[in-house]
Write an enzyme that holds these catalytic residues in place. Structure first.
Site, PDB file in Angstrom:
ATOM      1  N   ASP A  35     -38.680  51.231  71.130  1.00 46.74           N
ATOM      2  CA  ASP A  35     -38.181  52.583  70.840  1.00 46.74           C
ATOM      3  C   ASP A  35     -38.938  53.196  69.665  1.00 46.74           C
ATOM      4  O   ASP A  35     -39.492  52.483  68.829  1.00 46.74           O
ATOM      5  CB  ASP A  35     -36.670  52.498  70.531  1.00 46.74           C
ATOM      6  CG  ASP A  35     -35.982  53.842  70.672  1.00 46.74           C
ATOM      7  OD1 ASP A  35     -36.557  54.757  71.302  1.00 46.74           O
ATOM      8  OD2 ASP A  35     -34.861  53.979  70.148  1.00 46.74           O
ATOM      9  N   HIS A  52     -46.223  57.904  73.137  1.00 45.68           N
ATOM     10  CA  HIS A  52     -46.225  56.969  74.274  1.00 45.68           C
ATOM     11  C   HIS A  52     -47.621  56.370  74.453  1.00 45.68           C
ATOM     12  O   HIS A  52     -47.768  55.177  74.709  1.00 45.68           O
ATOM     13  CB  HIS A  52     -45.789  57.674  75.560  1.00 45.68           C
ATOM     14  CG  HIS A  52     -44.397  58.228  75.496  1.00 45.68           C
ATOM     15  ND1 HIS A  52     -43.356  57.527  74.939  1.00 45.68           N
ATOM     16  CD2 HIS A  52     -43.867  59.421  75.904  1.00 45.68           C
ATOM     17  CE1 HIS A  52     -42.244  58.261  75.016  1.00 45.68           C
ATOM     18  NE2 HIS A  52     -42.536  59.418  75.592  1.00 45.68           N
ATOM     19  N   LEU A 146     -47.303  32.969  80.752  1.00 46.03           N
ATOM     20  CA  LEU A 146     -46.213  33.894  80.408  1.00 46.03           C
ATOM     21  C   LEU A 146     -45.744  34.703  81.626  1.00 46.03           C
ATOM     22  O   LEU A 146     -46.561  35.255  82.357  1.00 46.03           O
ATOM     23  CB  LEU A 146     -46.740  34.878  79.345  1.00 46.03           C
ATOM     24  CG  LEU A 146     -45.780  36.010  78.930  1.00 46.03           C
ATOM     25  CD1 LEU A 146     -44.649  35.459  78.059  1.00 46.03           C
ATOM     26  CD2 LEU A 146     -46.532  37.110  78.174  1.00 46.03           C
TER      27      LEU A 146
END
Ligand code: IPE
Ligand code: IPE
Ligand code: MG
Length: 265
Positions: A35, A52, A146
């Protein structure tokens, strides 16, 4: 084996932090609410979408760091179902950035043995974005490093509703529904629950993210805005995580009676 030099330059502050981390006691699953992109842009008098764009470098660094630390699962919250409420121009820029990210990063994901997955209502996304995501999922499905989940058009309440639908469709009898069965119908089926939940930019809320799975996650909130988040912050979160005592409703090791006393009654 962990390649420590790839994680931090010798003599750097990151190396000092890294030395404080017990690599044998890392969380298996780290989840992040990314955020603060809008605030990052606002503080620079830039349009929100610039935040962004800048956030992509933070994604890259976090994914790579988790892969190098040999963490099993990383889940990044990139776009919520509620985020469709945002102005159309912001949503379409986010979709374009996502498409570009997946296209550009695919080779790197493959090279780093990362398994890429999407959690959320993939069907809600524009066709062109879905295509790129499917290609990345397919190209990385046999990787066993991962597991990188990206949460897109994700809402935890929707996920729980989808799990109920899936249970009913599978014909599971009411009395056969228990916590484990239910978990197997969530988007994260087969993955461990997050041990550590990170939220950037200071808000103390979970915003409809992994409500079921974070039941016992340790929460770490930083004021750092997502585009400024780097491995230094992740290392700090891991150090803090390792100092917590997780009790799962039980007692601390100090409070637990010694077994001899229990026997004596
Ligand atoms: C997080 O940053 C990214 C998304 C939710 C897509 P925000 O866009 O929410 O940034 P703030 O919270 O307005 O600063
Ligand atoms: C949460 O951030 C969603 C993502 C990070 C994708 P928001 O900015 O949408 O959350 P709220 O509105 O502050 O709760
Ligand atoms: Mg926000």
């Amino acid at each position: 084996m962990i390649d420590f030099e790839a994680l931090a330059e010798p003599g750097s502050d990151d190396e000092k932090l890294l030395q404080r981390i017990d690599v044998e006691a890392l969380p298996r699953h780290v989840a992040v609410i990314m955020d603060g992109n809008g605030r990052w842009a606002h503080s620079r008098r830039l349009p929100r979408v610039a935040g962004h764009k800048a956030g992509i470098e933070a994604v890259r660094d976090t994914v790579e760091t988790c892969a190098r630390l040999r963490i099993d699962v990383l889940t990044l919250y990139a776009f919520s179902r509620e985020n469709w409420k945002r102005p159309r121009a912001e949503v379409s820029t986010l979709m374009a950035l996502l498409k570009e990210y997946v296209h550009k990063e695919l080779d790197r994901l493959v090279d780093n043995n990362i398994r890429f997955r999407v959690i959320g209502r993939l069907d809600d996304l524009p066709r062109a974005v879905q295509g790129g995501l499917q290609r990345a999922i397919e190209a990385t499905k046999d990787n066993d490093g991962l597991s990188f989940n990206i949460a897109l058009s994700y809402g935890s309440r929707t996920e729980i509703v989808d799990a109920c639908r899936s249970l009913i469709r599978a014909g599971v009898a009411a009395d056969d529904v228990d916590v484990d069965t239910f978990s197997r119908h969530l988007y994260t089926a087969g993955q461990p629950d997050p041990d550590l939940l990170i939220r950037t930019s200071g808000e103390l809320r979970v915003s409809n993210f992994l409500l079921w799975q974070i039941a016992y996650a340790e929460i770490w909130v930083t004021e750092t805005l997502w585009p400024d988040f780097r491995r230094t912050h992740l290392f700090r979160a891991l150090i803090d995580f390792q100092q917590r005592e997780r009790r799962y409703g039980g007692l601390t090791s100090k409070e637990r009676p010694d077994p001899a006393e229990v026997v004596r009654g």
